[in-house]
Design a protein around this motif. Structure first.
Motif, PDB file in Angstrom:
ATOM      1  N   LEU A   1      68.133 -28.867  59.091  1.00 31.04           N
ATOM      2  CA  LEU A   1      66.690 -28.722  58.827  1.00 31.04           C
ATOM      3  C   LEU A   1      66.450 -27.592  57.824  1.00 31.04           C
ATOM      4  O   LEU A   1      66.804 -26.432  58.076  1.00 31.04           O
TER       5      LEU A   1
ATOM      6  N   THR B   1      63.844 -25.442  56.792  1.00 33.86           N
ATOM      7  CA  THR B   1      62.527 -25.081  57.333  1.00 33.86           C
ATOM      8  C   THR B   1      61.544 -24.697  56.234  1.00 33.86           C
ATOM      9  O   THR B   1      60.335 -24.788  56.426  1.00 33.86           O
TER      10      THR B   1
ATOM     11  N   PHE C   1      58.151 -27.441  66.339  1.00 35.50           N
ATOM     12  CA  PHE C   1      58.929 -28.473  65.643  1.00 35.50           C
ATOM     13  C   PHE C   1      60.348 -27.959  65.371  1.00 35.50           C
ATOM     14  O   PHE C   1      61.342 -28.652  65.600  1.00 35.50           O
ATOM     15  N   GLN C   2      60.435 -26.711  64.886  1.00 39.03           N
ATOM     16  CA  GLN C   2      61.745 -26.139  64.531  1.00 39.03           C
ATOM     17  C   GLN C   2      62.609 -25.926  65.772  1.00 39.03           C
ATOM     18  O   GLN C   2      63.804 -26.238  65.780  1.00 39.03           O
TER      19      GLN C   2
ATOM     20  N   ASN D   1      62.366 -27.457  68.649  1.00 38.79           N
ATOM     21  CA  ASN D   1      62.708 -28.763  69.213  1.00 38.79           C
ATOM     22  C   ASN D   1      63.865 -29.398  68.435  1.00 38.79           C
ATOM     23  O   ASN D   1      64.778 -29.971  69.024  1.00 38.79           O
ATOM     24  N   PHE D   2      63.829 -29.238  67.107  1.00 36.54           N
ATOM     25  CA  PHE D   2      64.916 -29.777  66.270  1.00 36.54           C
ATOM     26  C   PHE D   2      66.243 -29.116  66.658  1.00 36.54           C
ATOM     27  O   PHE D   2      67.262 -29.779  66.773  1.00 36.54           O
ATOM     28  N   SER D   3      66.213 -27.795  66.876  1.00 37.25           N
ATOM     29  CA  SER D   3      67.468 -27.095  67.185  1.00 37.25           C
ATOM     30  C   SER D   3      67.990 -27.479  68.569  1.00 37.25           C
ATOM     31  O   SER D   3      69.199 -27.548  68.779  1.00 37.25           O
TER      32      SER D   3
ATOM     33  N   PRO E   1      68.855 -32.048  68.427  1.00 33.85           N
ATOM     34  CA  PRO E   1      69.104 -32.450  67.031  1.00 33.85           C
ATOM     35  C   PRO E   1      69.088 -33.970  66.889  1.00 33.85           C
ATOM     36  O   PRO E   1      69.620 -34.662  67.758  1.00 33.85           O
ATOM     37  N   PRO E   2      68.481 -34.484  65.834  1.00 32.28           N
ATOM     38  CA  PRO E   2      68.410 -35.938  65.661  1.00 32.28           C
ATOM     39  C   PRO E   2      69.785 -36.540  65.361  1.00 32.28           C
ATOM     40  O   PRO E   2      70.721 -35.816  65.017  1.00 32.28           O
TER      41      PRO E   2
ATOM     42  N   ALA F   1      72.872 -28.049  65.281  1.00 32.10           N
ATOM     43  CA  ALA F   1      72.059 -28.079  64.070  1.00 32.10           C
ATOM     44  C   ALA F   1      72.269 -26.835  63.221  1.00 32.10           C
ATOM     45  O   ALA F   1      72.598 -25.761  63.734  1.00 32.10           O
TER      46      ALA F   1
ATOM     47  N   LEU G   1      69.922 -24.651  60.661  1.00 29.89           N
ATOM     48  CA  LEU G   1      68.548 -24.455  60.173  1.00 29.89           C
ATOM     49  C   LEU G   1      68.592 -23.353  59.128  1.00 29.89           C
ATOM     50  O   LEU G   1      69.247 -22.325  59.342  1.00 29.89           O
TER      51      LEU G   1
END
Ligand code: DC
Length: 213
Positions: A29, A31, A97-98, A100-102, A105-106, A112, A114
């Motif tokens: 990501l 950011t 959002f950040q 949650n991404f960490s 991870p998708p 992840a 970042l």
């Protein structure tokens, strides 16, 4: 595994983050793109990126999938990004959002990478690896000019890039919330005299050493 990469504009952290994500099979990501998209969305709505109400409205409604990389990588988007990033309520709106991404991870990845300004200090203070990527101003100006010149029809001058970069550095470092600074436990990598390959090799060696401990 979470890898946090922070540093100023054009320090080389984006290229490094992408390569580390690939090497360790992690999600990535950028950011800065969230702040850039918030800035561009505010301008498109006829608002002022330095105005709190305008910028917060855009941050809360942000749909990152509606922006192409070419919308976000312009000098104007960078300036608008650093203006919205100065506003604490914008940062708060983009934090979930950040994080949650960490944490999720998708793509089923096990972790992840970042990159940004406050990943090691605010977004992921418990990151397994923290790297602060630096480069001196002249080197960063040269890199950004080269990047802009590679785009067709771009005529921006080095002195304009330098002035923008100095103003952005000052805004990023001097803001009261989440200023740009290395986390206490960050490894600092100065890429001024390094190629992208050398920076990657040093960061990878640092990570492998830490993982063995
Ligand atoms: O890394 P970049 O040039 O794409 O970042 C654009 C702006 O966004 C930059 O001026 C600082 C801000 N930013 C931030 O405040 N916090 C982050 N985590 C990422 C970027």
């Amino acid at each position: 595994m979470i890898i946090a990469l922070d540093g100023p504009a054009a320090s080389g952290k984006g290229t490094l983050a992408r390569r580390l994500a690939e090497a360790f099979n992690l999600a990535y990501l950028d950011t800065g793109s969230l702040y850039r998209a918030t800035g561009v969305a505010t301008l498109r709505a006829g608002g002022d990126p330095a105005n709190e109400a305008d910028a917060v409205r855009s941050a809360k409604a942000l749909d990152i999938t509606t922006f192409s990389p070419s919308d976000l990588r312009t000098e104007a988007a960078g300036v608008a990004a650093s203006q919205v990033a100065f506003i604490p309520a914008v940062r708060a709106a983009l934090l979930d959002f950040q994080r949650n991404f960490s944490k999720n991870p998708p793509g089923g990845k096990a972790g992840a990478v970042l990159d940004g300004r406050d990943i090691g200090t605010v977004v992921c203070p418990d990151a397994d690896i923290k790297i602060f990527v630096e480069a001196d101003l002249e080197t960063r100006v040269k890199r950004r000019v080269k990047e802009l010149q590679e785009k067709p029809g771009n005529t921006i001058e080095a002195r304009v890039v330098r002035a923008d970069m100095e103003a952005r550095d000052a805004r990023d470092k001097d803001r009261s919330v989440a200023p740009l600074k290395p986390a206490n436990d960050a490894f600092t990598l100065d890429t001024s005299n390094m190629t992208a390959d050398e920076a990657f090799a040093q960061a990878k060696a640092h990570i492998e050493k830490k993982l063995k401990r």
